[in-house]
Motif scaffolding. Sequence first.
Motif, PDB file in Angstrom:
ATOM      1  N   PRO A  45       9.081  10.138  -2.138  1.00  0.00           N
ATOM      2  CA  PRO A  45       9.222   8.912  -1.331  1.00  0.00           C
ATOM      3  C   PRO A  45       7.802   8.472  -0.645  1.00  0.00           C
ATOM      4  CG  PRO A  45      10.953  10.032  -0.930  1.00  0.00           C
ATOM      5  CD  PRO A  45       9.971  10.980  -2.044  1.00  0.00           C
ATOM      6  N   TYR A  46       7.090   9.542  -0.380  1.00  0.00           N
ATOM      7  CA  TYR A  46       5.834   9.366   0.215  1.00  0.00           C
ATOM      8  C   TYR A  46       4.875   8.765  -0.897  1.00  0.00           C
ATOM      9  CZ  TYR A  46       1.311  10.220   2.746  1.00  0.00           C
ATOM     10  OH  TYR A  46       0.042   9.979   3.239  1.00  0.00           O
ATOM     11  N   ALA A  47       5.017   9.273  -1.994  1.00  0.00           N
ATOM     12  CA  ALA A  47       3.934   8.967  -2.902  1.00  0.00           C
ATOM     13  C   ALA A  47       4.203   7.635  -3.562  1.00  0.00           C
ATOM     14  CB  ALA A  47       4.152   9.660  -4.223  1.00  0.00           C
ATOM     15  N   ILE A  48       5.358   7.178  -3.430  1.00  0.00           N
ATOM     16  CA  ILE A  48       5.831   5.606  -3.960  1.00  0.00           C
ATOM     17  C   ILE A  48       5.371   4.783  -2.915  1.00  0.00           C
ATOM     18  CG2 ILE A  48       7.875   4.061  -4.065  1.00  0.00           C
ATOM     19  CD1 ILE A  48       9.317   6.419  -5.507  1.00  0.00           C
ATOM     20  N   ALA A  49       5.634   5.148  -1.741  1.00  0.00           N
ATOM     21  CA  ALA A  49       4.741   4.209  -0.741  1.00  0.00           C
ATOM     22  C   ALA A  49       3.448   4.100  -0.895  1.00  0.00           C
ATOM     23  CB  ALA A  49       5.191   4.896   0.576  1.00  0.00           C
ATOM     24  N   LYS A  50       2.493   5.070  -0.889  1.00  0.00           N
ATOM     25  CA  LYS A  50       1.261   4.943  -1.249  1.00  0.00           C
ATOM     26  C   LYS A  50       0.615   4.403  -2.479  1.00  0.00           C
ATOM     27  CE  LYS A  50       0.174   6.790   2.687  1.00  0.00           C
ATOM     28  NZ  LYS A  50      -0.534   5.954   3.549  1.00  0.00           N
ATOM     29  N   ILE A  51       1.492   4.458  -3.471  1.00  0.00           N
ATOM     30  CA  ILE A  51       1.331   3.694  -4.738  1.00  0.00           C
ATOM     31  C   ILE A  51       1.671   2.190  -4.351  1.00  0.00           C
ATOM     32  CG2 ILE A  51       2.397   3.075  -6.928  1.00  0.00           C
ATOM     33  CD1 ILE A  51       2.741   6.242  -7.259  1.00  0.00           C
ATOM     34  N   ALA A  52       2.473   1.729  -3.565  1.00  0.00           N
ATOM     35  CA  ALA A  52       2.921   0.317  -3.297  1.00  0.00           C
ATOM     36  C   ALA A  52       1.708   0.019  -2.537  1.00  0.00           C
ATOM     37  CB  ALA A  52       4.270   0.234  -2.581  1.00  0.00           C
ATOM     38  N   GLY A  53       1.065   0.760  -1.527  1.00  0.00           N
ATOM     39  CA  GLY A  53      -0.190   0.256  -0.880  1.00  0.00           C
ATOM     40  C   GLY A  53      -1.287   0.057  -1.825  1.00  0.00           C
ATOM     41  N   ILE A  54      -1.641   0.991  -2.621  1.00  0.00           N
ATOM     42  CA  ILE A  54      -2.833   0.567  -3.524  1.00  0.00           C
ATOM     43  C   ILE A  54      -2.424  -0.614  -4.319  1.00  0.00           C
ATOM     44  CG2 ILE A  54      -4.027   1.398  -5.617  1.00  0.00           C
ATOM     45  CD1 ILE A  54      -2.832   4.377  -4.907  1.00  0.00           C
ATOM     46  N   LYS A  55      -1.323  -0.924  -4.902  1.00  0.00           N
ATOM     47  CA  LYS A  55      -1.017  -2.185  -5.779  1.00  0.00           C
ATOM     48  C   LYS A  55      -0.995  -3.069  -4.838  1.00  0.00           C
ATOM     49  CE  LYS A  55      -0.682  -0.074  -9.691  1.00  0.00           C
ATOM     50  NZ  LYS A  55      -1.774  -0.570 -10.786  1.00  0.00           N
ATOM     51  N   ASN A  59     -11.167  -8.381  -0.059  1.00  0.00           N
ATOM     52  CA  ASN A  59     -11.966  -7.136  -0.564  1.00  0.00           C
ATOM     53  C   ASN A  59     -11.149  -6.111   0.226  1.00  0.00           C
ATOM     54  OD1 ASN A  59     -13.603  -5.379  -1.210  1.00  0.00           O
ATOM     55  ND2 ASN A  59     -15.552  -6.204   0.100  1.00  0.00           N
ATOM     56  N   PHE A  60     -10.175  -5.759  -0.536  1.00  0.00           N
ATOM     57  CA  PHE A  60      -9.235  -4.454   0.090  1.00  0.00           C
ATOM     58  C   PHE A  60      -9.514  -3.298  -0.966  1.00  0.00           C
ATOM     59  CE2 PHE A  60      -5.820  -7.558   2.214  1.00  0.00           C
ATOM     60  CZ  PHE A  60      -7.013  -7.865   3.262  1.00  0.00           C
ATOM     61  N   ILE A  61      -9.831  -2.342  -0.454  1.00  0.00           N
ATOM     62  CA  ILE A  61     -10.242  -1.060  -1.375  1.00  0.00           C
ATOM     63  C   ILE A  61      -9.249   0.215  -0.974  1.00  0.00           C
ATOM     64  CG2 ILE A  61     -12.355  -1.830  -1.768  1.00  0.00           C
ATOM     65  CD1 ILE A  61     -13.222   0.365   0.189  1.00  0.00           C
ATOM     66  N   SER A  62      -8.979   1.040  -2.079  1.00  0.00           N
ATOM     67  CA  SER A  62      -8.252   2.220  -1.666  1.00  0.00           C
ATOM     68  C   SER A  62      -8.884   3.670  -1.864  1.00  0.00           C
ATOM     69  CB  SER A  62      -6.718   1.966  -2.427  1.00  0.00           C
ATOM     70  OG  SER A  62      -6.182   0.953  -2.354  1.00  0.00           O
ATOM     71  N   ALA A  63      -8.568   4.541  -0.974  1.00  0.00           N
ATOM     72  CA  ALA A  63      -9.175   5.756  -1.106  1.00  0.00           C
ATOM     73  C   ALA A  63      -8.151   7.009  -1.206  1.00  0.00           C
ATOM     74  CB  ALA A  63     -10.306   6.099  -0.361  1.00  0.00           C
ATOM     75  N   GLU A 104     -14.881  -2.705  -5.207  1.00  0.00           N
ATOM     76  CA  GLU A 104     -13.895  -2.827  -6.466  1.00  0.00           C
ATOM     77  C   GLU A 104     -12.616  -2.630  -6.375  1.00  0.00           C
ATOM     78  OE1 GLU A 104     -15.924  -3.820  -9.038  1.00  0.00           O
ATOM     79  OE2 GLU A 104     -17.608  -3.582  -7.856  1.00  0.00           O
ATOM     80  N   ALA A 105     -11.687  -3.238  -7.242  1.00  0.00           N
ATOM     81  CA  ALA A 105     -10.169  -3.038  -7.189  1.00  0.00           C
ATOM     82  C   ALA A 105     -10.082  -1.636  -7.700  1.00  0.00           C
ATOM     83  CB  ALA A 105      -9.664  -4.010  -8.258  1.00  0.00           C
ATOM     84  N   GLY A 106      -8.793  -1.191  -7.545  1.00  0.00           N
ATOM     85  CA  GLY A 106      -8.230   0.063  -8.070  1.00  0.00           C
ATOM     86  C   GLY A 106      -8.537   1.037  -6.688  1.00  0.00           C
ATOM     87  N   LEU A 107      -8.423   2.226  -7.445  1.00  0.00           N
ATOM     88  CA  LEU A 107      -8.568   3.327  -6.364  1.00  0.00           C
ATOM     89  C   LEU A 107      -9.796   4.121  -6.537  1.00  0.00           C
ATOM     90  CD1 LEU A 107      -6.124   6.156  -7.313  1.00  0.00           C
ATOM     91  CD2 LEU A 107      -6.020   4.018  -8.261  1.00  0.00           C
TER      92      LEU A 107
END
Length: 310
Positions: free
Chosen positions: A136-146, A158-162, A231-234
């Motif tokens: 569940p936590y992972a799915i939430a974080k994947i949703a945030g990246i996307k 200009n939204f980036i993910s780390a 850049e896009a992505g993580l």
Amino acid sequence: METNTKIFIAGHRGMVGSAIHRKLLQEGFQNLIVRNSRELDLRNSIEVEAFFRAEQPEYVFLAAAKVGGIMANNTYRADFLYENLMIQNNVIHCAWKYGVKKLLFLGSSCIYPKLAPQPLKEEYLLTGLLEPTNEPYAIAKIAGIKMCDAYRAQYGCNFISAMPTNLYGPNDNYDLEKSHVLPALIRKFHEAKRQQLPEVVLWGSGTPLREFLHVDDLADACFHLMQTYNEAGLVNVGVGHDLSIKDLALLIRDVVGYQGAIVHDLSKPDGTPRKLMDVAKLTAVGWQAKIGLEEGIRRVYAQLGNETWF
């Protein structure tokens, strides 16, 4: 970012957010906006929108999240999914709506498939099944990246993910029901030494391999990415090498000075067999970790000192 730039640190009282706060203060930034959870409930869309409308931050570090170890993730599955989705949905959407120049979203290495090739490259996202205990936590974080990528694609944000590896450091959680493995082991060995117990119980076989990053290194990396990466992505944030849970336990036992035995509770889950980050992308943009694991653990334990920190 200039030193007078208006910056919102979401989650500034947590381990990650407080490290980012310290880093920005050290770098001379003075116009920092912070709110604790009583002042601003990031799960509440009305409160978040009112905050962004009033404050108009220019930059956002999104470090707020509901976090925990295997037990907490597996027990409070609905809470971990719902609360994290609400926090990031509200903040990311309002960052777009109120013209934030740049946002950094922080996730976790648990976004990667359980059996992904090692080390974990950014392109392995969504290529396999997740580890069930923290899905569940992972799915939430994947949703945030996307979500960050979607707002970039549709609106030019200009939204980036780390995605940091396993973290430790000041303001960590030492609650044995909710903590991650490293602080849990510090507590177990500390209490066993204080109570002169003959042994410490280690969950699982001790064979899973894990990578650990001091949170002050993460804050330094976040500052670097906010200044240089667009850049896009993580982007993975880690040290690029790992060790077994058993070796971690032996290292912490030595740092604490405990003389007893380590026994394994094989009825408890091991979790993902290995989670090592490929940090080539981060290295290519000019950043590497500086704090070694033994140095970092000694620093943490020395900071705790003789306080009643449990």
